[in-house]
Design a protein around this motif. Sequence first.
Motif, PDB file in Angstrom:
ATOM      1  N   ALA A  82     -13.420   4.394   2.718  1.00 24.50           N
ATOM      2  CA  ALA A  82     -14.780   4.540   1.738  1.00 24.50           C
ATOM      3  C   ALA A  82     -15.075   3.216   0.763  1.00 24.50           C
ATOM      4  CB  ALA A  82     -14.827   5.612   1.136  1.00 24.50           C
ATOM      5  N   LYS A  83     -13.877   2.963   0.302  1.00 31.68           N
ATOM      6  CA  LYS A  83     -13.846   1.767  -0.584  1.00 31.68           C
ATOM      7  C   LYS A  83     -14.163   0.611   0.128  1.00 31.68           C
ATOM      8  CE  LYS A  83     -10.978  -0.522  -3.728  1.00 31.68           C
ATOM      9  NZ  LYS A  83      -9.461  -0.739  -4.350  1.00 31.68           N
ATOM     10  N   MET A  84     -13.769   0.374   1.343  1.00 32.02           N
ATOM     11  CA  MET A  84     -14.111  -0.867   2.179  1.00 32.02           C
ATOM     12  C   MET A  84     -15.690  -0.944   2.749  1.00 32.02           C
ATOM     13  SD  MET A  84     -10.724  -1.825   3.891  1.00 32.02           S
ATOM     14  CE  MET A  84      -9.140  -1.931   3.382  1.00 32.02           C
ATOM     15  N   ARG A  85     -16.120   0.291   2.628  1.00 33.47           N
ATOM     16  CA  ARG A  85     -17.498   0.336   3.364  1.00 33.47           C
ATOM     17  C   ARG A  85     -18.581   0.096   2.141  1.00 33.47           C
ATOM     18  NH1 ARG A  85     -16.193   5.503   6.611  1.00 33.47           N
ATOM     19  NH2 ARG A  85     -15.500   4.635   8.803  1.00 33.47           N
ATOM     20  N   ARG A  86     -18.095   0.211   0.813  1.00 31.06           N
ATOM     21  CA  ARG A  86     -18.986   0.087  -0.155  1.00 31.06           C
ATOM     22  C   ARG A  86     -19.552  -1.543  -0.277  1.00 31.06           C
ATOM     23  NH1 ARG A  86     -15.583   3.052  -3.809  1.00 31.06           N
ATOM     24  NH2 ARG A  86     -15.483   5.126  -2.923  1.00 31.06           N
TER      25      ARG A  86
ATOM     26  N   ARG B  34     -10.972  -4.040   9.251  1.00 30.30           N
ATOM     27  CA  ARG B  34      -9.909  -3.316   8.570  1.00 30.30           C
ATOM     28  C   ARG B  34     -10.023  -1.698   8.516  1.00 30.30           C
ATOM     29  NH1 ARG B  34     -10.729  -7.280   4.512  1.00 30.30           N
ATOM     30  NH2 ARG B  34      -8.938  -8.811   4.720  1.00 30.30           N
ATOM     31  N   VAL B  35     -11.370  -1.239   8.582  1.00 24.39           N
ATOM     32  CA  VAL B  35     -11.920   0.041   8.493  1.00 24.39           C
ATOM     33  C   VAL B  35     -11.732   0.624   9.782  1.00 24.39           C
ATOM     34  CG1 VAL B  35     -14.039   1.548   8.407  1.00 24.39           C
ATOM     35  CG2 VAL B  35     -13.735  -0.144   6.640  1.00 24.39           C
ATOM     36  N   LYS B  36     -11.937  -0.229  10.982  1.00 24.96           N
ATOM     37  CA  LYS B  36     -11.826   0.337  12.252  1.00 24.96           C
ATOM     38  C   LYS B  36     -10.377   0.636  12.493  1.00 24.96           C
ATOM     39  CE  LYS B  36     -11.995  -2.929  15.754  1.00 24.96           C
ATOM     40  NZ  LYS B  36     -12.457  -3.835  16.542  1.00 24.96           N
ATOM     41  N   PHE B  37      -9.323  -0.078  11.871  1.00 23.93           N
ATOM     42  CA  PHE B  37      -7.995   0.090  12.271  1.00 23.93           C
ATOM     43  C   PHE B  37      -7.531   1.182  11.535  1.00 23.93           C
ATOM     44  CE2 PHE B  37      -8.261  -3.817  14.568  1.00 23.93           C
ATOM     45  CZ  PHE B  37      -7.340  -3.732  15.463  1.00 23.93           C
ATOM     46  N   LEU B  38      -7.853   1.415  10.089  1.00 26.03           N
ATOM     47  CA  LEU B  38      -7.554   2.368   9.471  1.00 26.03           C
ATOM     48  C   LEU B  38      -8.328   3.690  10.157  1.00 26.03           C
ATOM     49  CD1 LEU B  38      -8.156   0.996   5.924  1.00 26.03           C
ATOM     50  CD2 LEU B  38      -5.998   1.344   6.935  1.00 26.03           C
ATOM     51  N   SER B  39      -9.344   3.571  10.805  1.00 27.36           N
ATOM     52  CA  SER B  39      -9.633   4.911  11.326  1.00 27.36           C
ATOM     53  C   SER B  39      -9.026   5.191  12.338  1.00 27.36           C
ATOM     54  CB  SER B  39     -11.268   4.403  11.734  1.00 27.36           C
ATOM     55  OG  SER B  39     -11.683   5.582  12.648  1.00 27.36           O
ATOM     56  N   TYR B  40      -8.468   4.090  13.280  1.00 24.35           N
ATOM     57  CA  TYR B  40      -7.289   4.391  14.312  1.00 24.35           C
ATOM     58  C   TYR B  40      -6.406   5.214  13.847  1.00 24.35           C
ATOM     59  CZ  TYR B  40      -9.890   0.849  17.082  1.00 24.35           C
ATOM     60  OH  TYR B  40     -10.741   0.146  18.037  1.00 24.35           O
ATOM     61  N   ALA B  41      -5.725   4.617  12.555  1.00 28.57           N
ATOM     62  CA  ALA B  41      -4.491   5.187  11.805  1.00 28.57           C
ATOM     63  C   ALA B  41      -4.550   6.760  11.505  1.00 28.57           C
ATOM     64  CB  ALA B  41      -3.940   4.453  10.608  1.00 28.57           C
TER      65      ALA B  41
ATOM     66  N   LEU C 273       0.809  -1.218  -0.016  1.00 28.07           N
ATOM     67  CA  LEU C 273       0.048  -0.011  -0.021  1.00 28.07           C
ATOM     68  C   LEU C 273       0.830   1.201   0.069  1.00 28.07           C
ATOM     69  CD1 LEU C 273      -2.505  -1.015   2.790  1.00 28.07           C
ATOM     70  CD2 LEU C 273      -2.857  -0.800   0.355  1.00 28.07           C
ATOM     71  N   LEU C 274       0.618   2.147  -0.790  1.00 30.35           N
ATOM     72  CA  LEU C 274       1.147   3.419  -1.113  1.00 30.35           C
ATOM     73  C   LEU C 274       1.206   4.030   0.307  1.00 30.35           C
ATOM     74  CD1 LEU C 274       3.066   5.621  -2.338  1.00 30.35           C
ATOM     75  CD2 LEU C 274       0.849   6.562  -3.594  1.00 30.35           C
ATOM     76  N   VAL C 275      -0.024   4.125   0.996  1.00 29.16           N
ATOM     77  CA  VAL C 275      -0.342   4.766   2.167  1.00 29.16           C
ATOM     78  C   VAL C 275       0.648   4.222   3.270  1.00 29.16           C
ATOM     79  CG1 VAL C 275      -2.406   3.480   2.928  1.00 29.16           C
ATOM     80  CG2 VAL C 275      -2.226   5.849   3.791  1.00 29.16           C
ATOM     81  N   TRP C 276       0.777   3.199   3.353  1.00 31.57           N
ATOM     82  CA  TRP C 276       1.666   2.476   4.384  1.00 31.57           C
ATOM     83  C   TRP C 276       2.969   2.825   3.940  1.00 31.57           C
ATOM     84  CZ3 TRP C 276       6.021  -0.886   4.681  1.00 31.57           C
ATOM     85  CH2 TRP C 276       6.299  -1.317   5.720  1.00 31.57           C
ATOM     86  N   LYS C 277       3.537   2.703   2.906  1.00 28.20           N
ATOM     87  CA  LYS C 277       5.034   3.073   2.388  1.00 28.20           C
ATOM     88  C   LYS C 277       5.174   4.684   2.912  1.00 28.20           C
ATOM     89  CE  LYS C 277       5.422  -0.028  -1.275  1.00 28.20           C
ATOM     90  NZ  LYS C 277       5.438  -0.043  -2.643  1.00 28.20           N
TER      91      LYS C 277
ATOM     92  N   LEU D  47      -6.291   7.280   3.537  1.00 31.28           N
ATOM     93  CA  LEU D  47      -6.604   6.408   4.570  1.00 31.28           C
ATOM     94  C   LEU D  47      -8.366   6.728   4.384  1.00 31.28           C
ATOM     95  CD1 LEU D  47      -4.542   6.837   7.548  1.00 31.28           C
ATOM     96  CD2 LEU D  47      -4.895   4.810   6.245  1.00 31.28           C
ATOM     97  N   TYR D  48      -9.048   7.705   4.254  1.00 27.58           N
ATOM     98  CA  TYR D  48     -10.434   7.781   4.220  1.00 27.58           C
ATOM     99  C   TYR D  48     -10.844   7.297   2.873  1.00 27.58           C
ATOM    100  CZ  TYR D  48     -14.867  10.144   3.741  1.00 27.58           C
ATOM    101  OH  TYR D  48     -16.323  10.592   3.566  1.00 27.58           O
ATOM    102  N   GLY D  49     -10.092   7.471   1.721  1.00 25.55           N
ATOM    103  CA  GLY D  49     -10.456   6.722   0.521  1.00 25.55           C
ATOM    104  C   GLY D  49     -10.500   5.299   0.689  1.00 25.55           C
ATOM    105  N   LEU D  50      -9.661   4.639   1.155  1.00 28.90           N
ATOM    106  CA  LEU D  50      -9.663   3.300   1.738  1.00 28.90           C
ATOM    107  C   LEU D  50     -10.590   2.625   2.132  1.00 28.90           C
ATOM    108  CD1 LEU D  50      -5.791   2.278   2.380  1.00 28.90           C
ATOM    109  CD2 LEU D  50      -7.369   1.437   0.405  1.00 28.90           C
TER     110      LEU D  50
END
Length: 113
Positions: free
Chosen positions: A109-113, A58-65, A6-10, A104-107
Amino acid sequence: MKFEDLLVWKRSAKLCVEVYQQFDKSRDFGFKDQITRSALSIVSNIAEGYERDSDRDRVKFLSYAKGSCAELRAQIYIGIQIGYIDRTLGQQWAEETRDISRMLYGLMAKMRR
């Protein structure tokens, strides 16, 4: 997909390394601990989230991030004001946290769909 891809992780990992390097010799252990922990929390929560079994987790932990991005940005602003962080560097880091937060918000949103 692995979190390492993931670019966001890098980008988060790069920022984390920069924060650690900047504060490597700091004698203000309270501030150093807080700012490095928030930077590390971003990359760690992305990694942990991507190892979870469900998009909901995944969304929960991305929200923490994402929350850790805001925490780091707040600490950057304080670091600039107290002279621990050069203003130009601090502004670059703050912008990077805003970019990471948007990614992170974009990821999420994608996972929530």
